[in-house]
Design a protein around this motif. Structure first.
Motif, PDB file in Angstrom:
ATOM      1  N   ALA A 132      11.375  -2.526   4.573  1.00 62.21           N
ATOM      2  CA  ALA A 132      10.080  -3.136   4.899  1.00 62.21           C
ATOM      3  C   ALA A 132       8.948  -2.466   4.127  1.00 62.21           C
ATOM      4  CB  ALA A 132       9.821  -3.051   6.398  1.00 62.21           C
ATOM      5  N   GLY A 133       9.002  -1.149   3.992  1.00 64.15           N
ATOM      6  CA  GLY A 133       7.965  -0.439   3.255  1.00 64.15           C
ATOM      7  C   GLY A 133       7.941  -0.826   1.789  1.00 64.15           C
ATOM      8  N   LEU A 134       9.128  -0.948   1.180  1.00 66.67           N
ATOM      9  CA  LEU A 134       9.182  -1.312  -0.227  1.00 66.67           C
ATOM     10  C   LEU A 134       8.763  -2.767  -0.458  1.00 66.67           C
ATOM     11  CD1 LEU A 134      12.408   0.554  -1.334  1.00 66.67           C
ATOM     12  CD2 LEU A 134      10.030   1.163  -1.801  1.00 66.67           C
ATOM     13  N   VAL A 159       4.395  -6.473  -2.282  1.00 68.25           N
ATOM     14  CA  VAL A 159       3.439  -7.560  -2.039  1.00 68.25           C
ATOM     15  C   VAL A 159       2.007  -7.061  -2.237  1.00 68.25           C
ATOM     16  CG1 VAL A 159       2.508  -9.074  -0.244  1.00 68.25           C
ATOM     17  CG2 VAL A 159       4.978  -8.850  -0.526  1.00 68.25           C
ATOM     18  N   ILE A 160       1.711  -5.886  -1.703  1.00 67.92           N
ATOM     19  CA  ILE A 160       0.358  -5.324  -1.852  1.00 67.92           C
ATOM     20  C   ILE A 160       0.042  -5.067  -3.316  1.00 67.92           C
ATOM     21  CG2 ILE A 160      -1.076  -3.307  -1.351  1.00 67.92           C
ATOM     22  CD1 ILE A 160       0.395  -3.148   1.367  1.00 67.92           C
ATOM     23  N   TYR A 161       1.000  -4.525  -4.047  1.00 65.44           N
ATOM     24  CA  TYR A 161       0.785  -4.225  -5.470  1.00 65.44           C
ATOM     25  C   TYR A 161       0.529  -5.504  -6.266  1.00 65.44           C
ATOM     26  CZ  TYR A 161       1.376  -1.896  -9.961  1.00 65.44           C
ATOM     27  OH  TYR A 161       1.172  -1.397 -11.214  1.00 65.44           O
ATOM     28  N   LEU A 216      -2.886   1.763  -2.469  1.00 65.50           N
ATOM     29  CA  LEU A 216      -2.412   1.413  -1.132  1.00 65.50           C
ATOM     30  C   LEU A 216      -0.940   1.034  -1.175  1.00 65.50           C
ATOM     31  CD1 LEU A 216      -2.829   0.783   1.866  1.00 65.50           C
ATOM     32  CD2 LEU A 216      -3.605  -1.491   1.201  1.00 65.50           C
ATOM     33  N   ALA A 217      -0.525   0.336  -2.211  1.00 62.77           N
ATOM     34  CA  ALA A 217       0.888  -0.032  -2.338  1.00 62.77           C
ATOM     35  C   ALA A 217       1.757   1.216  -2.441  1.00 62.77           C
ATOM     36  CB  ALA A 217       1.082  -0.923  -3.557  1.00 62.77           C
TER      37      ALA A 217
END
Length: 121
Positions: free
Chosen positions: A30-32, A37-39, A90-91
């Protein structure tokens, strides 16, 4: 029979260990995914932000005169910490936190496996 000689070590895992390992895998995945997505959706950095930052020598001189070297260091740390929660940084922060949580889950699961071995001896 020791844990090392069993060809299927997953068969000896307790329910708590299995849940901890699955939780760790979930946090890592989930973190990756969230970091990706954030990146991908992060906006380009704003040039105006860098103009009015702690890097400006006038700001550093005034801050040093008012609060000393400690104030300058605290302001630099504060700006660095704030930068972790915006844009592509943030990513990376989300990815590192996800991997760290997964590592904690794996460690705790491994610790329970180690404590079970000690109690059986």
């Amino acid at each position: 029979m020791t844990r090392g000689s069993n060809p299927n070590p997953a068969a000896q895992l307790s329910l708590l260990q299995k849940r901890l390992y699955l939780t760790g895998a979930f946090f890592a995945l989930a973190g990756l995914i969230a970091a990706g997505v954030i990146y991908a959706m992060a906006p380009a950095p704003d040039a105006a932000v860098s103009q009015y930052s702690i890097v400006d020598p006038r700001y550093q001189i005034e801050l040093q005169q008012i609060g000393g070297n400690a104030a300058v260091l605290i302001a630099q740390f504060h700006q660095w910490f704030d930068s972790l929660w915006h844009g592509t940084k943030l990513a990376w922060t989300v990815a590192v936190l996800g991997i760290a949580l997964a590592g904690v889950c794996f460690f705790v699961g491994h610790f329970f496996a180690w404590s079970d071995d000690e109690s059986q001896n």
